[in-house]
Design a protein around this motif. Sequence first.
Motif, PDB file in Angstrom:
ATOM      1  N   ARG A  51      39.678  26.883   7.233  1.00 40.11           N
ATOM      2  CA  ARG A  51      40.067  27.318   8.573  1.00 40.11           C
ATOM      3  C   ARG A  51      40.986  26.279   9.216  1.00 40.11           C
ATOM      4  N   VAL A  52      41.978  26.769   9.961  1.00 38.72           N
ATOM      5  CA  VAL A  52      42.891  25.884  10.686  1.00 38.72           C
ATOM      6  C   VAL A  52      42.963  26.371  12.122  1.00 38.72           C
ATOM      7  N   SER A  53      42.755  25.463  13.065  1.00 36.71           N
ATOM      8  CA  SER A  53      42.819  25.841  14.478  1.00 36.71           C
ATOM      9  C   SER A  53      43.485  24.725  15.271  1.00 36.71           C
ATOM     10  N   ILE A  71      44.663  19.118  15.873  1.00 39.79           N
ATOM     11  CA  ILE A  71      44.562  20.244  14.945  1.00 39.79           C
ATOM     12  C   ILE A  71      43.320  20.013  14.102  1.00 39.79           C
ATOM     13  N   LYS A  72      42.531  21.042  13.929  1.00 34.31           N
ATOM     14  CA  LYS A  72      41.310  20.945  13.137  1.00 34.31           C
ATOM     15  C   LYS A  72      41.450  21.783  11.871  1.00 34.31           C
ATOM     16  N   ILE A  73      41.158  21.156  10.720  1.00 27.99           N
ATOM     17  CA  ILE A  73      41.207  21.832   9.432  1.00 27.99           C
ATOM     18  C   ILE A  73      39.827  21.703   8.790  1.00 27.99           C
ATOM     19  N   PRO A  84      44.828  26.618  -2.462  1.00 28.27           N
ATOM     20  CA  PRO A  84      44.492  27.477  -1.317  1.00 28.27           C
ATOM     21  C   PRO A  84      44.646  26.738   0.010  1.00 28.27           C
ATOM     22  N   LEU A  85      44.302  25.447   0.041  1.00 28.43           N
ATOM     23  CA  LEU A  85      44.454  24.664   1.270  1.00 28.43           C
ATOM     24  C   LEU A  85      45.917  24.624   1.689  1.00 28.43           C
ATOM     25  N   ARG A  86      46.800  24.335   0.771  1.00 32.07           N
ATOM     26  CA  ARG A  86      48.225  24.272   1.104  1.00 32.07           C
ATOM     27  C   ARG A  86      48.735  25.628   1.589  1.00 32.07           C
TER      28      ARG A  86
END
Length: 211
Positions: free
Chosen positions: A83-85, A91-93, A114-116
Amino acid sequence: MINETYMEAMMTLASDYDQMSQELFRLAHKLEDTPGYNPKNEMYSLVRTAEQATVGLRGLAARTEWEKARELYETAGDAMGIRVSEDPNWIKITVPAILPKRNARDNTLYLTRPLRACLLKFQAADPIERFERCVICIVHQYDAALGTRRVRDYDNIETKRFLDVIESVFLTNDSGLLCSVLQTTKMGDRDATDFYLMLPESLLKWVEKYL
């Protein structure tokens, strides 16, 4: 596109998954017969095999329609809970709990691709200027229900390759003069790892909120 080589790769992959299934059943029966047995080494080996098999499966799927490869990795990232917000101050990953540091044979593509893909999707949907100066705070979350003995030293946790992916998308330069990395640990309701990216002047606000 479908040829003999492709089908052979598919059957080899099916065999790998079948062997993993058999090994899990064997371990389950062993635990039933010997309740005090610790399957640590076998489970570690299974994780390695499962990650390699998953990377292989993604590769086979991507070959069926190459232009959808990025979408495939985005789907994988969503299924894995990446998740990225964006907050006004950082910024939180969030990624699944990072496994202990492993050897060169281990395939980190299981998580890093998948992260990239998820980071690039976030950046495309809501473009932000890359950080020239940055602080990255890493929070290692452990499921409190499983006890505190699982908490590891930071030098025994693999973070570099994940930081490399994050930095390649959000930073202009990952020099130690421009980027600082802090780590902390907390107990929670699940295993996960959170990366917070922020300007140095936001660090105090982060500390007040999370430490």
